[in-house]
Motif scaffolding. Structure first.
Motif, PDB file in Angstrom:
ATOM      1  N   GLY A  13       0.778  -1.235   0.000  1.00 17.73           N
ATOM      2  CA  GLY A  13       0.000   0.000   0.000  1.00 17.73           C
ATOM      3  C   GLY A  13       0.811   1.288   0.000  1.00 17.73           C
ATOM      4  N   LYS A  14       2.110   1.203  -0.255  1.00 21.11           N
ATOM      5  CA  LYS A  14       2.957   2.407  -0.268  1.00 21.11           C
ATOM      6  C   LYS A  14       2.475   3.399  -1.323  1.00 21.11           C
ATOM      7  CE  LYS A  14       6.671   0.114  -1.162  1.00 21.11           C
ATOM      8  NZ  LYS A  14       6.195  -1.256  -1.279  1.00 21.11           N
ATOM      9  N   SER A  15       2.291   2.943  -2.532  1.00 21.59           N
ATOM     10  CA  SER A  15       1.845   3.833  -3.610  1.00 21.59           C
ATOM     11  C   SER A  15       0.443   4.346  -3.353  1.00 21.59           C
ATOM     12  CB  SER A  15       1.897   3.113  -4.962  1.00 21.59           C
ATOM     13  OG  SER A  15       3.231   2.820  -5.300  1.00 21.59           O
ATOM     14  N   THR A  16      -0.412   3.511  -2.813  1.00 20.95           N
ATOM     15  CA  THR A  16      -1.788   3.914  -2.536  1.00 20.95           C
ATOM     16  C   THR A  16      -1.831   5.061  -1.542  1.00 20.95           C
ATOM     17  OG1 THR A  16      -2.570   1.685  -2.996  1.00 20.95           O
ATOM     18  CG2 THR A  16      -4.039   3.114  -1.719  1.00 20.95           C
ATOM     19  N   MET A  18       0.592   7.171  -0.892  1.00 22.02           N
ATOM     20  CA  MET A  18       1.198   8.353  -1.501  1.00 22.02           C
ATOM     21  C   MET A  18       0.220   9.037  -2.458  1.00 22.02           C
ATOM     22  SD  MET A  18       4.079   8.993  -0.189  1.00 22.02           S
ATOM     23  CE  MET A  18       4.514  10.273  -1.338  1.00 22.02           C
ATOM     24  N   LYS A  19      -0.528   8.267  -3.212  1.00 26.91           N
ATOM     25  CA  LYS A  19      -1.536   8.853  -4.105  1.00 26.91           C
ATOM     26  C   LYS A  19      -2.599   9.587  -3.296  1.00 26.91           C
ATOM     27  CE  LYS A  19      -0.982   5.492  -7.808  1.00 26.91           C
ATOM     28  NZ  LYS A  19      -1.558   4.340  -8.507  1.00 26.91           N
ATOM     29  N   ALA A  20      -3.019   9.002  -2.193  1.00 27.17           N
ATOM     30  CA  ALA A  20      -4.025   9.642  -1.335  1.00 27.17           C
ATOM     31  C   ALA A  20      -3.475  10.936  -0.733  1.00 27.17           C
ATOM     32  CB  ALA A  20      -4.471   8.678  -0.239  1.00 27.17           C
ATOM     33  N   ILE A  26      -6.408  12.469   2.237  1.00 29.70           N
ATOM     34  CA  ILE A  26      -6.054  12.295   3.647  1.00 29.70           C
ATOM     35  C   ILE A  26      -5.705  13.688   4.157  1.00 29.70           C
ATOM     36  CG2 ILE A  26      -4.350  11.338   5.245  1.00 29.70           C
ATOM     37  CD1 ILE A  26      -4.027   8.985   3.313  1.00 29.70           C
ATOM     38  N   PRO A  27      -6.286  14.124   5.272  1.00 27.05           N
ATOM     39  CA  PRO A  27      -5.987  15.477   5.755  1.00 27.05           C
ATOM     40  C   PRO A  27      -4.484  15.678   5.991  1.00 27.05           C
ATOM     41  CG  PRO A  27      -7.791  14.508   6.998  1.00 27.05           C
ATOM     42  CD  PRO A  27      -7.223  13.420   6.141  1.00 27.05           C
ATOM     43  N   ASP A  33       4.063  20.939   0.455  1.00 31.56           N
ATOM     44  CA  ASP A  33       3.997  20.699  -0.981  1.00 31.56           C
ATOM     45  C   ASP A  33       4.248  19.224  -1.238  1.00 31.56           C
ATOM     46  OD1 ASP A  33       3.558  23.343  -1.863  1.00 31.56           O
ATOM     47  OD2 ASP A  33       5.679  23.792  -1.614  1.00 31.56           O
ATOM     48  N   ILE A  34       3.400  18.640  -2.066  1.00 34.89           N
ATOM     49  CA  ILE A  34       3.527  17.219  -2.369  1.00 34.89           C
ATOM     50  C   ILE A  34       3.507  17.036  -3.880  1.00 34.89           C
ATOM     51  CG2 ILE A  34       2.451  14.953  -2.180  1.00 34.89           C
ATOM     52  CD1 ILE A  34       1.159  15.925   0.406  1.00 34.89           C
ATOM     53  N   PHE A  35       4.524  16.366  -4.387  1.00 35.90           N
ATOM     54  CA  PHE A  35       4.554  15.934  -5.766  1.00 35.90           C
ATOM     55  C   PHE A  35       4.789  14.439  -5.733  1.00 35.90           C
ATOM     56  CE2 PHE A  35       5.319  20.363  -6.438  1.00 35.90           C
ATOM     57  CZ  PHE A  35       4.736  20.632  -7.661  1.00 35.90           C
ATOM     58  N   PHE A  36       3.932  13.682  -6.363  1.00 36.80           N
ATOM     59  CA  PHE A  36       4.041  12.227  -6.339  1.00 36.80           C
ATOM     60  C   PHE A  36       4.356  11.734  -7.738  1.00 36.80           C
ATOM     61  CE2 PHE A  36       1.654   8.095  -6.678  1.00 36.80           C
ATOM     62  CZ  PHE A  36       2.628   7.338  -6.063  1.00 36.80           C
TER      63      PHE A  36
END
Length: 131
Positions: A13-16, A18-20, A26-27, A33-36
């Motif tokens: 679930g690592k990618s899951t 990170m996508k969330a 996810i609050p 800043d997040i870039f995935f």
């Protein structure tokens, strides 16, 4: 700034997560800043910085749609022009929310936080080792 990573076996679930986080479902604090990047970027003649900026799919799609609508508006009839203008207003409001004008600056700051020097940010992806 701090850097974080996830370690775990495939399928855990690592990618899951990170996508969330990237989608902010996810609050999470707004000042983060997040870039995935969910896949490796191919070796090209594009700079590292431009590739990171391309990742923002929503902004790119909105900007492309706005460009197409601006091309159409001159030849559209009055009713179509009004519809196009309404859509353009919606697009530009969303781009303001996404702060598209500062995307490159934010991407550069994130890359710097990950250890990329200004010179490295201007290198092409082909110039990186891949290892």
């Amino acid at each position: 700034g701090n850097r974080y990573g996830f370690l775990g076996p495939n399928g855990s679930g690592k990618s899951t997560i990170m996508k969330a986080l990237a989608a902010r479902t996810i609050p999470i604090a707004e000042n983060l800043d997040i870039f995935f990047l969910d896949h490796e970027y191919a070796a090209t003649d594009k700079t590292c910085l431009s590739c990171v900026c391309e990742v923002n799919d929503e902004t790119n799609k909105l900007e492309a749609e706005a460009e197409a609508l601006n091309d159409m508006i001159a030849t559209a009839d009055d009713d179509a022009q009004a519809e196009i203008q309404d859509r353009l207003t919606t697009i530009y409001e969303r781009l303001d929310e996404l702060d598209a004008a500062t995307a490159e600056t934010r991407a550069s700051a994130i890359l710097h936080g990950l250890g990329f020097t200004n010179r490295m940010q201007q290198m092409t992806t082909r110039e990186f080792s891949g290892g």
